[in-house]
Write a protein that holds these residues in place. Structure first.
Motif, PDB file in Angstrom:
ATOM      1  N   GLU A 129       0.832  -1.206   0.000  1.00  0.00           N
ATOM      2  CA  GLU A 129       0.000   0.000   0.000  1.00  0.00           C
ATOM      3  C   GLU A 129       0.869   1.260   0.000  1.00  0.00           C
ATOM      4  O   GLU A 129       0.604   2.219  -0.740  1.00  0.00           O
ATOM      5  CB  GLU A 129      -0.917  -0.010   1.222  1.00  0.00           C
ATOM      6  N   THR A 132       2.578   1.695  -3.328  1.00  0.00           N
ATOM      7  CA  THR A 132       1.578   2.155  -4.296  1.00  0.00           C
ATOM      8  C   THR A 132       1.333   3.650  -4.147  1.00  0.00           C
ATOM      9  O   THR A 132       1.301   4.398  -5.137  1.00  0.00           O
ATOM     10  CB  THR A 132       0.251   1.394  -4.099  1.00  0.00           C
ATOM     11  N   ASP A 133       1.175   4.096  -2.901  1.00  0.00           N
ATOM     12  CA  ASP A 133       0.949   5.527  -2.652  1.00  0.00           C
ATOM     13  C   ASP A 133       2.120   6.361  -3.166  1.00  0.00           C
ATOM     14  O   ASP A 133       1.930   7.449  -3.721  1.00  0.00           O
ATOM     15  CB  ASP A 133       0.754   5.776  -1.154  1.00  0.00           C
ATOM     16  N   GLN A 137       2.017   9.245  -6.039  1.00  0.00           N
ATOM     17  CA  GLN A 137       2.546  10.585  -5.776  1.00  0.00           C
ATOM     18  C   GLN A 137       3.536  11.016  -6.858  1.00  0.00           C
ATOM     19  O   GLN A 137       3.658  12.205  -7.176  1.00  0.00           O
ATOM     20  CB  GLN A 137       3.220  10.615  -4.400  1.00  0.00           C
ATOM     21  N   ARG A 142      -3.039   4.628  -9.942  1.00  0.00           N
ATOM     22  CA  ARG A 142      -3.076   3.746  -8.775  1.00  0.00           C
ATOM     23  C   ARG A 142      -3.082   2.277  -9.189  1.00  0.00           C
ATOM     24  O   ARG A 142      -2.416   1.444  -8.567  1.00  0.00           O
ATOM     25  CB  ARG A 142      -4.298   4.065  -7.903  1.00  0.00           C
TER      26      ARG A 142
END
Length: 213
Positions: A129, A132-133, A137, A142
């Motif tokens: 997670e 992925t973030d 960014q 996503r």
């Protein structure tokens, strides 16, 4: 009807929350004959606790699988009680090996297994997670970032299992002097990721022990 289910079965999987165990064992006690094999997957509940609540010589195994079994890549451990036979253990290992990796351990290590591989998928999901973030960014969609992060975790794990090299050696293979990976690893080490992950496993193992009462 738990009592009828146990009476009609040769192998019983005890998939009950730890707080509900005493009531469940009391309910099935009279039909828990030595001819039946009980496999518990409840965190923190010892084979000794189950044996005392059932018949005089119940065959009990304690297992700790994990959620990755849903993808056929689970990691599980099995510990035997006082009256379980060797073939009971082999049977349980065969079941669990069908959906990943399964090993036999001494029961005193089951809390450690719970903290490491039992809770481990959640740690991995958190890392995926976060990666992925970071990708989002930096401009990735996503969906694409999540696929790349998850596949990177999967591929790295598979390489670790098949290469027979220490994880540190594999890490060094990716890390060029003064390169991008070295810069990223420096940030992770400064953030104490190693100590944090170790503390997480220890906290989960401690909680498993607390659940045993």
């Amino acid at each position: 009807d738990n009592k009828k289910a146990v009476k009609d079965a040769d192998i019983i999987i005890l998939a009950v929350k730890p707080q509900n165990f005493p009531e469940t064992l009391k309910e099935i006690r009279l039909v828990a004959t030595p001819s039946k094999l009980f496999i518990s997957i409840a965190a923190g509940v010892t084979t000794d606790c189950i044996e005392k609540a059932l018949s005089k010589t119940p065959r009990v195994l304690r297992a700790m699988p994990n959620v990755a079994a849903l993808a056929g890549e689970g990691a599980a451990a099995v510990a035997r009680g006082h009256f379980a036979r060797k073939d009971d253990v082999q049977y349980a290992l065969a079941i669990l090996n069908a959906v990943g990796l399964a090993v036999e351990v001494d029961e005193k290590l089951m809390d450690a297994v719970t903290g490491l591989s039992g809770s481990g998928p959640a740690y991995c999901f958190l890392i995926i997670e976060a990666l992925t973030d970071a990708g989002v960014q930096l401009g990735l969609t996503r969906d694409l970032a999540e696929k790349l992060a998850a596949q990177t975790m999967l591929g790295s794990a598979r390489l670790c299992l098949t290469s027979k090299q220490h994880p540190a050696q594999l890490k060094n293979m990716v890390t060029s002097p003064g390169g991008t990976t070295a810069a990223g690893l420096k940030v992770l080490e400064e953030g104490k990721i190693r100590a944090t992950l170790m503390a997480a496993v220890e906290a989960a193992a401690k909680r498993a022990k607390e659940l045993a009462g």
